[in-house]
Design an enzyme around this catalytic site. Sequence first.
Site, PDB file in Angstrom:
ATOM      1  CD  GLU A   1       3.606   1.518   6.340  1.00 32.68           C
ATOM      2  OE1 GLU A   1       3.157   0.893   5.748  1.00 32.68           O
ATOM      3  OE2 GLU A   1       3.734   0.326   7.962  1.00 32.68           O
ATOM      4  CG  ASP A   2      -0.812   2.795   3.504  1.00 27.19           C
ATOM      5  OD1 ASP A   2      -0.653   2.460   3.886  1.00 27.19           O
ATOM      6  OD2 ASP A   2      -1.077   1.341   2.471  1.00 27.19           O
TER       7      ASP A   2
ATOM      8  NE  ARG B   1      -2.341  -3.113  -2.687  1.00 30.16           N
ATOM      9  CZ  ARG B   1      -2.727  -2.756  -2.004  1.00 30.16           C
ATOM     10  NH1 ARG B   1      -2.463  -1.883  -0.799  1.00 30.16           N
ATOM     11  NH2 ARG B   1      -2.566  -4.496  -1.028  1.00 30.16           N
TER      12      ARG B   1
ATOM     13  CG  ASP C   1      -5.437  -3.908  -0.157  1.00 27.52           C
ATOM     14  OD1 ASP C   1      -5.055  -3.268   1.103  1.00 27.52           O
ATOM     15  OD2 ASP C   1      -6.165  -5.307  -0.016  1.00 27.52           O
TER      16      ASP C   1
ATOM     17  CG  ASP D   1      -5.677   0.320  12.137  1.00 22.19           C
ATOM     18  OD1 ASP D   1      -6.490   1.446  12.775  1.00 22.19           O
ATOM     19  OD2 ASP D   1      -6.370   0.366  11.902  1.00 22.19           O
TER      20      ASP D   1
ATOM     21  N   GLY E   1       0.582  -1.666  -0.298  1.00 27.04           N
ATOM     22  CA  GLY E   1       0.535  -0.321  -0.037  1.00 27.04           C
ATOM     23  C   GLY E   1       0.981   1.409   0.090  1.00 27.04           C
TER      24      GLY E   1
HETATM   25  C1  PRP Z   1      -1.175  -1.879   6.201  1.00 26.61           C
HETATM   26  C2  PRP Z   1      -0.546  -0.571   6.306  1.00 26.61           C
HETATM   27  C3  PRP Z   1       0.422  -0.835   7.495  1.00 26.61           C
HETATM   28  C4  PRP Z   1      -0.631  -1.999   8.501  1.00 26.61           C
HETATM   29  C5  PRP Z   1      -1.022  -1.098   9.455  1.00 26.61           C
HETATM   30  O1  PRP Z   1      -1.390  -2.589   5.969  1.00 26.61           O
HETATM   31  O2  PRP Z   1       0.092  -0.552   5.366  1.00 26.61           O
HETATM   32  O3  PRP Z   1       1.650  -1.856   7.024  1.00 26.61           O
HETATM   33  O4  PRP Z   1      -1.331  -1.932   7.691  1.00 26.61           O
HETATM   34  O5  PRP Z   1      -1.858  -1.492  10.273  1.00 26.61           O
HETATM   35  P1  PRP Z   1      -1.472  -1.637  11.892  1.00 26.61           P
HETATM   36  O6  PRP Z   1      -0.568  -0.442  12.895  1.00 26.61           O
HETATM   37  O7  PRP Z   1      -2.231  -2.407  12.215  1.00 26.61           O
HETATM   38  O8  PRP Z   1      -0.276  -2.857  13.074  1.00 26.61           O
HETATM   39  P2  PRP Z   1      -1.592  -4.084   5.172  1.00 26.61           P
HETATM   40  O9  PRP Z   1      -1.644  -5.787   5.935  1.00 26.61           O
HETATM   41  O10 PRP Z   1      -3.488  -3.857   5.371  1.00 26.61           O
HETATM   42  O11 PRP Z   1      -1.286  -4.048   3.443  1.00 26.61           O
HETATM   43  P3  PRP Z   1      -0.870  -3.442   2.205  1.00 26.61           P
HETATM   44  O12 PRP Z   1       0.597  -2.502   2.515  1.00 26.61           O
HETATM   45  O13 PRP Z   1       0.041  -4.707   1.377  1.00 26.61           O
HETATM   46  O14 PRP Z   1      -2.405  -3.141   1.836  1.00 26.61           O
END
Ligand code: PRP
Length: 200
Positions: A108-109, A174, A168, A112, A53
Amino acid sequence: MSKNIEKELLKNNIIGKELFTSEDIKNKIFELGKQITVDYKYRDLLVVSILRGGVIFLSDLIKEIDLPLSIDFMSISSYGFNGASTGVVRITKDLDESIEGRDVLIVEDIIDTGLTISYLLRNLKSRYPRSIDICTLLNRDIRRIADIDIKYAGFRIGEKYIVGYGLDYKQKFRNLKSIYELKLDTVKKDIESLKNSSSI
Ligand code: PRP
């Protein structure tokens, strides 16, 4: 201006409110890039993106950083539970470059719970970078579990399901230019149809 795919998704009620337009995102990235340019002058900047992402944000952000820099990528697989991060992470593609003595900026995108980034920070800090900091486009601090320090954050967001600009839902959406709310009904229907088609 929305793309045809965005108009179609809006018409079919799959995506809803446009939370951040491509213009909002562009302006925010301009500001972030300007600040990073000031902060990293005379340093050895290595921008690291976590696939997948974060790649769209990285590619726009580095164009607004007016300094020499390098980029590198990591890929991880998170062991989630019902879509939630657990912080248990396996590196499936490691960095190609050494980070020893360098100024690392993880891009990072979205952050969370913070569990993923907190694992990565622990891992990367053990490789002796000169500095290591975080830049995220979206900060969902309402769900934060890990205590992390985010140096650069674009927009603060709440609990909504969101897609677009790298984010996504089941690997789709995306490529939308803006960030939209994903209609919860769509998500629920999709989960129901998965349950119904399951042989268990
Ligand atoms: C998203 C984002 C971070 C993670 C954050 O990735 O890019 O890596 O979630 O979540 P957290 O703070 O709760 O750990 P995702 O797992 O959705 O994968 P992607 O980048 O392939 O969409």
